[in-house]
Enzyme design. Structure first.
Site, mmCIF file in Angstrom:
data_model
loop_
_atom_site.group_PDB
_atom_site.id
_atom_site.type_symbol
_atom_site.label_atom_id
_atom_site.label_comp_id
_atom_site.label_asym_id
_atom_site.label_seq_id
_atom_site.Cartn_x
_atom_site.Cartn_y
_atom_site.Cartn_z
ATOM 1 N N HIS A 254 0.841 -1.211 0.000
ATOM 2 C CA HIS A 254 0.000 0.000 0.000
ATOM 3 C C HIS A 254 0.873 1.258 0.000
ATOM 4 O O HIS A 254 0.684 2.159 -0.833
ATOM 5 C CB HIS A 254 -0.920 -0.031 1.233
ATOM 6 C CG HIS A 254 -1.834 1.145 1.347
ATOM 7 N ND1 HIS A 254 -3.135 1.114 0.918
ATOM 8 C CD2 HIS A 254 -1.631 2.390 1.845
ATOM 9 C CE1 HIS A 254 -3.702 2.307 1.144
ATOM 10 N NE2 HIS A 254 -2.800 3.092 1.711
ATOM 11 N N GLU A 255 1.830 1.312 0.911
ATOM 12 C CA GLU A 255 2.680 2.508 0.996
ATOM 13 C C GLU A 255 3.583 2.638 -0.233
ATOM 14 O O GLU A 255 3.907 3.746 -0.653
ATOM 15 C CB GLU A 255 3.502 2.493 2.290
ATOM 16 C CG GLU A 255 2.672 2.464 3.568
ATOM 17 C CD GLU A 255 1.576 3.523 3.645
ATOM 18 O OE1 GLU A 255 1.723 4.587 3.009
ATOM 19 O OE2 GLU A 255 0.556 3.281 4.321
ATOM 20 N N HIS A 258 1.662 4.603 -2.755
ATOM 21 C CA HIS A 258 1.773 6.053 -2.506
ATOM 22 C C HIS A 258 3.152 6.568 -2.926
ATOM 23 O O HIS A 258 3.285 7.606 -3.579
ATOM 24 C CB HIS A 258 1.580 6.352 -1.015
ATOM 25 C CG HIS A 258 0.147 6.314 -0.556
ATOM 26 N ND1 HIS A 258 -0.812 7.154 -1.068
ATOM 27 C CD2 HIS A 258 -0.473 5.565 0.393
ATOM 28 C CE1 HIS A 258 -1.977 6.923 -0.451
ATOM 29 N NE2 HIS A 258 -1.793 5.949 0.428
ATOM 30 N N GLU A 284 -4.669 7.742 -3.199
ATOM 31 C CA GLU A 284 -5.213 6.495 -2.663
ATOM 32 C C GLU A 284 -5.502 5.500 -3.792
ATOM 33 O O GLU A 284 -5.419 4.289 -3.579
ATOM 34 C CB GLU A 284 -6.482 6.795 -1.851
ATOM 35 C CG GLU A 284 -6.950 5.671 -0.959
ATOM 36 C CD GLU A 284 -6.078 5.444 0.284
ATOM 37 O OE1 GLU A 284 -5.151 6.249 0.541
ATOM 38 O OE2 GLU A 284 -6.332 4.446 0.981
#
Lengths: 489, 489
Positions: A254-255, A258, A284
């Site tokens: 997830h990170e 980003h 997101e």
């Protein structure tokens, strides 16, 4: 030097200073000794003072007036600088200071109230935050919708009305899918012990595989994983629970989504307003498509299953199909940040409705807990058992982040659209994912989304990448298809 | 609010911002991904711009004019603020910018020239740096001695003439001691392998034992160990060579000395001009007395020997006496930073003489290498074999740090004085050190030196702590006695 050149030179220094402030935040969550907290607060305050003075510098008005943009890029730079200047100057300095002061203490009060399960300890402070945010919204909205004005900080151009209409279309389908899935037997959770060093090694491999550039970033541990920074210094964090390795692996992916967004922006935009992501929602969309549509796809989890067998030995799962079902296990739960793909947006939608009502003044803080618990029971079929599992679970409101929650679901909606376009562009994507190869997918996202940075408005980024304007349908179709197949619906 | 209050409020923000700049330096040496270097340069430049604007803010002149100090502490605060303001405003902005620009590239050019052993690649840049430093010195000295003006940045109140006179008194005794020691057989060096994790564990224990507060700091690895920060966030670094554990342990103790100075300052001085050490010399006195007079004392090394046996097993040293001789091994060497206590100050003195001649214009960069090599042969009895072992070994000159080197020896001289006073105050110090207990010694230093921060001028700090004005005699007597005993002179 033209006025535009002067403006951009000034702005470049401001962006450089903003990067420093961001890195202090990273340090605070990863490296700072705990005895330094008060001093750090004072340092951050001084830094914010410098940034605020630059963002409201009266020379900006003159430069913006005189600047003559020569191309689309210059037009976009000016648009973003004007936006920031207007915002900073619309809010009176004493209101901005009061907000900074109240929200900085509110976070501590919220944390203590949550730990003590005493919602009453937090409500007076929350009321104060809301009153200040209402004033701020009024200053920004200048007669328009208060919530729109706040949401605009995170998702420029989005309106509460259109978002609400979309959420209203999504909610029945999500509630229906949720009920159908929960009617079926759930797979047993993972049962085993997965050591921290091996989790972190695999996390680093996953990060590199998803395109994270370790020469321009680093991976550390943090209580709440986050990504931080722009340009050539974009750092990520993860966390380790030794009984639940997916927590670590999917936090990392997830990170990485980003971080790859920031790292993927055209280097010409470095330390300019265009050198950041277009909005929280588009941000997101990247973290979510990396984590879910790619990272939790049956093709990729099949590869991951073999990797985990190699790295951790037998852990009691007998087939890639069983492993995929465990990764995508749907179960009711109180906590948004732990929610699966089916439940996640339902958590967001209730926060959106509640915070709109709070800002509008239709809901008072005294009635907030009851409103939360009623809505939770209606959407999730479970009674909230304690405040930390309910209205006290998220930090956002104590920080004054009203209008932020809906960007999580907008990000999922954008991810759904991008995923549809990505599948069309890469017909053999599943073959690649089954080999653990994410290169083509992340390359497509970099080329079509990430490299543009802040050049376009959020919806325009997605529209240009997909060839159609963003709607909720691709996300909902994807969820129905994926969980229908996994649960035999 | 009085003018003094306004001034101190402004100054407090400046100090907070200076702490941020310092922490960026820490990050750069410990955490920063290498691809971020150029961006970081730009960030640091923006931060320096902010600090320079604050340090030359014209309001400072008004506040300094109007402020009415109510006590000694306020007098001292004003003295330091006035000093900083005078310095910042005496140097023309374009000269300050030229110096910042040239020294920032000079460091890279120096590093490449050193790696390539090509002194010619560095000399033109060095000439440029010296020319700018001469201009800066002229602006600061306003008719006075140029080198004094530069030295004043690091050791307020010190003069080149008095320092030179002291060094001239020291040099013959050091040369004589060196010759006598080298006439005797040297102990064999340590021979073994000491794993990194165990070295770092012992380093952490040593740091805590010497009073380092890990709740207000942290220990990381760096290529060149350093200490960084003031107040409640003072971080240290060390390095590990697996064949030479003393490198790690004594780097740690040295940096702990610096860090304990900052951590030991009266908390009332936090984020004020008084909240930093009095000078580079006084700072070095703390790092050196921790490292040498305490850490390398026969009493303490006896304790350390038993600790190392426990932690690393047998490593071929048979007695605490042999261990102490190895820790205090005297051997000729080209490199200042690796020098033992007998040789160290001889390295400093030659740099002091050479850089004074460079600033005065009596020595040209074309003749520098020959001057260095001649002096080295005279003092050390060895011919320099290559530039990296000679004139290219230190980074200082490329950074424009002229006037800094003598503070190393001043620090050793101060440490000698403090050690004499400490022994008088704590007659059973050796018994404590033999138990590995440094508490009373570091407590005495905190009480008599560290807590005062910048309240007094450097020499006054030492005079008040010792009861006598600093001279070189205690250091030289200590060296004669210690190495006389160790080498049977």
């Amino acid at each position: 030097m033209t006025a535009y050149d002067d403006l951009m030179a000034f702005q470049r220094e401001t962006e450089a200073l903003a990067q420093i402030a961001g890195r202090l935040g990273w340090d605070q969550e990863t490296m700072m000794p705990r005895g330094a907290a008060d001093q750090r607060g004072e340092e951050m305050g001084a830094m914010e003072g410098v940034l605020h003075a630059r963002r409201t510098d009266p020379r900006l008005a003159d430069w913006l007036e005189a600047a003559e943009p020569e191309d689309d890029e210059a037009h976009a730079q000016l648009r973003l600088i004007r936006r920031s200047f207007d915002r900073a100057t619309k809010v009176p300095a004493d209101l901005a200071q009061a907000l900074a002061r109240v929200t900085s203490t509110a976070q501590g009060i919220w944390a203590e109230a949550r730990a003590a399960e005493k919602i009453g300890d937090f409500l007076p402070t929350l009321a104060e935050v809301i009153a200040l945010k209402q004033q701020e919204a009024a200053a920004l909205a200048q007669g328009g919708d208060l919530y729109d004005a706040l949401m605009d900080d995170y998702e420029p151009g989005a309106t509460a009305a259109s978002t609400a209409a979309m959420f209203d279309r999504m909610r029945p389908r999500l509630v229906r899918l949720r009920a159908a899935v929960l009617d079926k037997p759930a797979p047993a959770p993972l049962n085993g012990h997965f050591g921290e060093p091996a989790q972190l090694r695999f996390s680093r491999d996953l990060a590199a595989r998803f395109g994270y550039d370790f020469t321009r970033g680093r991976l550390d541990l943090a209580v709440h994983p986050f990504s931080s920074g722009s340009g050539n210094d974009v750092r990520i964090t993860t966390r380790v629970v030794e009984t639940d390795p997916f927590n670590c692996f999917y936090s990392t992916i997830h990170e990485v989504g980003h971080a790859c967004y920031e790292l993927g922006i055209d280097p010409d935009y470095l330390l300019t307003p265009l050198g950041n992501g277009a909005s929280m929602g588009v941000h997101e969309s990247q973290s979510r498509i990396y984590e879910n549509q790619l990272g939790r796809s049956p093709a990729f989890t099949g590869w991951m299953f073999r990797q985990m067998l190699d790295r951790f030995g037998d852990f009691g799962v007998s087939s890639p199909e069983e492993f995929t079902r465990i990764v995508n296990r749907v179960q009711p739960g109180f906590i948004r940040t732990e929610a699966d793909e089916v439940h996640y947006n339902l958590h967001v939608m209730m926060r959106f409705d509640l915070e709109r009502a709070l800002i509008r003044g239709d809901l008072q803080v005294a009635d907030l807990e009851a409103a939360w618990n009623d809505r939770f029971a209606a959407d999730f079929g479970v009674a909230v058992d304690r405040p930390a599992h309910g209205v006290l679970q998220d930090v956002h409101w104590s920080c004054g982040l009203f209008g932020y929650f809906p960007t999580y679901t907008l990000g999922n909606v954008y991810a759904g659209c991008l995923h549809q376009a990505l599948r069309a562009a890469l017909p053999d994507l599943d073959d690649q994912l089954a080999r653990g190869d994410v290169t083509a997918a992340t390359g497509w996202l970099r080329e079509n989304v990430q490299r543009h940075g802040g050049l376009m408005a959020p919806r325009d980024v997605i529209t240009q990448a997909c060839g159609f304007a963003p709607t909720e349908a691709p996300l909902l179709d994807y969820l129905d298809a994926k969980f229908g197949a996994l649960y035999g619906l």
